[in-house]
Motif scaffolding. Structure first.
Motif, mmCIF file in Angstrom:
data_model
loop_
_atom_site.group_PDB
_atom_site.id
_atom_site.type_symbol
_atom_site.label_atom_id
_atom_site.label_comp_id
_atom_site.label_asym_id
_atom_site.label_seq_id
_atom_site.Cartn_x
_atom_site.Cartn_y
_atom_site.Cartn_z
ATOM 1 N N ALA A 177 34.832 -5.362 -45.871
ATOM 2 C CA ALA A 177 33.938 -5.548 -44.723
ATOM 3 C C ALA A 177 32.960 -6.672 -45.041
ATOM 4 O O ALA A 177 32.670 -6.937 -46.209
ATOM 5 N N ASP A 178 32.453 -7.306 -43.991
ATOM 6 C CA ASP A 178 31.418 -8.314 -44.220
ATOM 7 C C ASP A 178 30.048 -7.627 -44.192
ATOM 8 O O ASP A 178 29.934 -6.429 -43.915
ATOM 9 N N GLN A 179 29.023 -8.384 -44.492
ATOM 10 C CA GLN A 179 27.682 -7.823 -44.603
ATOM 11 C C GLN A 179 27.210 -7.192 -43.295
ATOM 12 O O GLN A 179 26.630 -6.103 -43.298
ATOM 13 N N ASP A 180 27.461 -7.852 -42.184
ATOM 14 C CA ASP A 180 27.020 -7.314 -40.888
ATOM 15 C C ASP A 180 27.717 -5.996 -40.564
ATOM 16 O O ASP A 180 27.082 -5.056 -40.071
ATOM 17 N N THR A 181 29.010 -5.906 -40.851
ATOM 18 C CA THR A 181 29.751 -4.670 -40.587
ATOM 19 C C THR A 181 29.231 -3.540 -41.462
ATOM 20 O O THR A 181 29.059 -2.404 -41.000
ATOM 21 N N ALA A 182 28.958 -3.831 -42.720
ATOM 22 C CA ALA A 182 28.430 -2.815 -43.634
ATOM 23 C C ALA A 182 27.048 -2.355 -43.183
ATOM 24 O O ALA A 182 26.754 -1.152 -43.153
ATOM 25 N N ARG A 183 26.208 -3.293 -42.803
ATOM 26 C CA ARG A 183 24.855 -2.947 -42.343
ATOM 27 C C ARG A 183 24.930 -2.110 -41.054
ATOM 28 O O ARG A 183 24.231 -1.106 -40.914
ATOM 29 N N ARG A 184 25.817 -2.493 -40.143
ATOM 30 C CA ARG A 184 25.973 -1.756 -38.885
ATOM 31 C C ARG A 184 26.481 -0.334 -39.154
ATOM 32 O O ARG A 184 25.994 0.633 -38.558
ATOM 33 N N ALA A 185 27.429 -0.183 -40.084
ATOM 34 C CA ALA A 185 27.945 1.148 -40.417
ATOM 35 C C ALA A 185 26.832 2.033 -40.964
ATOM 36 O O ALA A 185 26.716 3.210 -40.580
ATOM 37 N N GLY A 200 24.875 5.614 -39.259
ATOM 38 C CA GLY A 200 24.889 6.909 -39.928
ATOM 39 C C GLY A 200 25.990 7.114 -40.957
ATOM 40 O O GLY A 200 26.129 8.215 -41.500
ATOM 41 N N VAL A 201 26.780 6.090 -41.248
ATOM 42 C CA VAL A 201 27.793 6.227 -42.293
ATOM 43 C C VAL A 201 27.061 6.315 -43.630
ATOM 44 O O VAL A 201 26.122 5.561 -43.888
ATOM 45 N N GLU A 202 27.475 7.254 -44.449
ATOM 46 C CA GLU A 202 26.822 7.514 -45.728
ATOM 47 C C GLU A 202 26.946 6.315 -46.671
ATOM 48 O O GLU A 202 27.981 5.663 -46.735
ATOM 49 N N ALA A 203 25.888 6.049 -47.430
ATOM 50 C CA ALA A 203 25.929 5.026 -48.474
ATOM 51 C C ALA A 203 26.381 5.676 -49.779
ATOM 52 O O ALA A 203 25.994 6.811 -50.089
ATOM 53 N N CYS A 204 27.208 4.989 -50.534
ATOM 54 C CA CYS A 204 27.664 5.511 -51.827
ATOM 55 C C CYS A 204 26.451 5.720 -52.737
ATOM 56 O O CYS A 204 25.601 4.836 -52.863
ATOM 57 N N VAL A 205 26.392 6.880 -53.362
ATOM 58 C CA VAL A 205 25.248 7.175 -54.231
ATOM 59 C C VAL A 205 25.392 6.497 -55.596
ATOM 60 O O VAL A 205 24.431 6.461 -56.357
ATOM 61 N N GLN A 206 26.553 5.957 -55.888
ATOM 62 C CA GLN A 206 26.763 5.290 -57.178
ATOM 63 C C GLN A 206 26.334 3.819 -57.122
ATOM 64 O O GLN A 206 25.638 3.342 -58.006
ATOM 65 N N CYS A 207 26.762 3.103 -56.082
ATOM 66 C CA CYS A 207 26.494 1.655 -56.033
ATOM 67 C C CYS A 207 25.328 1.282 -55.115
ATOM 68 O O CYS A 207 24.865 0.149 -55.154
ATOM 69 N N ARG A 208 24.864 2.197 -54.300
ATOM 70 C CA ARG A 208 23.707 2.028 -53.418
ATOM 71 C C ARG A 208 23.745 0.757 -52.561
ATOM 72 O O ARG A 208 22.909 -0.131 -52.668
ATOM 73 N N PRO A 209 24.742 0.643 -51.669
ATOM 74 C CA PRO A 209 24.810 -0.544 -50.812
ATOM 75 C C PRO A 209 23.629 -0.624 -49.841
ATOM 76 O O PRO A 209 23.264 -1.717 -49.422
ATOM 77 N N ASP A 210 23.031 0.518 -49.516
ATOM 78 C CA ASP A 210 21.873 0.501 -48.619
ATOM 79 C C ASP A 210 20.712 -0.262 -49.252
ATOM 80 O O ASP A 210 20.004 -1.010 -48.580
ATOM 81 N N THR A 211 20.531 -0.110 -50.560
ATOM 82 C CA THR A 211 19.476 -0.832 -51.263
ATOM 83 C C THR A 211 19.804 -2.322 -51.300
ATOM 84 O O THR A 211 18.951 -3.164 -51.045
ATOM 85 N N ALA A 212 21.058 -2.656 -51.607
ATOM 86 C CA ALA A 212 21.471 -4.063 -51.674
ATOM 87 C C ALA A 212 21.338 -4.754 -50.316
ATOM 88 O O ALA A 212 21.024 -5.938 -50.259
ATOM 89 N N LEU A 213 21.532 -3.994 -49.230
ATOM 90 C CA LEU A 213 21.432 -4.572 -47.879
ATOM 91 C C LEU A 213 20.024 -4.486 -47.312
ATOM 92 O O LEU A 213 19.760 -5.013 -46.244
ATOM 93 N N GLY A 214 19.144 -3.800 -48.001
ATOM 94 C CA GLY A 214 17.793 -3.635 -47.494
ATOM 95 C C GLY A 214 17.701 -2.662 -46.352
ATOM 96 O O GLY A 214 16.797 -2.731 -45.522
ATOM 97 N N VAL A 215 18.651 -1.735 -46.255
ATOM 98 C CA VAL A 215 18.681 -0.722 -45.188
ATOM 99 C C VAL A 215 18.358 0.615 -45.841
ATOM 100 O O VAL A 215 19.237 1.312 -46.325
#
Length: 111
Positions: A82-90, A94-109
């Motif tokens: 997925a691209d950054q916008d798709t990940a941020r939109r997901a 309400g799509v869960e962020a992985c607790v191991q890699c924390r994409p929400d932190t990397a995306l600032g969401v």
């Protein structure tokens, strides 16, 4: 020719056959190694992992269930790039962020 000379000549002929066989075997090994090195030289490195992954569930419709960073070790086979916008939109939907890699932190969401 004496028996001793004939015996010595037979031994030398035997040694020659053994050495010819050894040389042939060594040349085969060299040729095999050259083929391996040639194949290695033409092999392309694997593509880099995508920056983001969306993991999908099991079953009909396969809804997204988790967002990952591209290099996360905790991904499954049901992930799609997925691209950054798709990940941020997901994540925003309400799509869960992985607790191991924390994409929400990397995306600032962050919640």
């Amino acid at each position: 020719m004496s028996d001793s000379a004939a015996s010595r000549l037979a031994q030398l002929r035997f040694l020659e056959r053994v050495q010819v066989q050894d040389l042939a075997r060594t040349r085969d090994w060299i040729a095999a190694e050259e083929r391996l090195q040639e194949a290695e030289a033409h092999r392309q490195p694997p593509p880099p992992p995508p920056d983001w992954l969306i993991e999908h569930g099991i079953g009909a419709g396969r809804p997204p269930v988790r967002v990952h960073l591209g290099g996360c070790w905790d991904t499954r086979t049901r992930c799609k790039p997925a691209d950054q916008d798709t990940a941020r939109r997901a994540l925003a939907e309400g799509v869960e962020a992985c607790v191991q890699c924390r994409p929400d932190t990397a995306l600032g969401v962050l919640d």
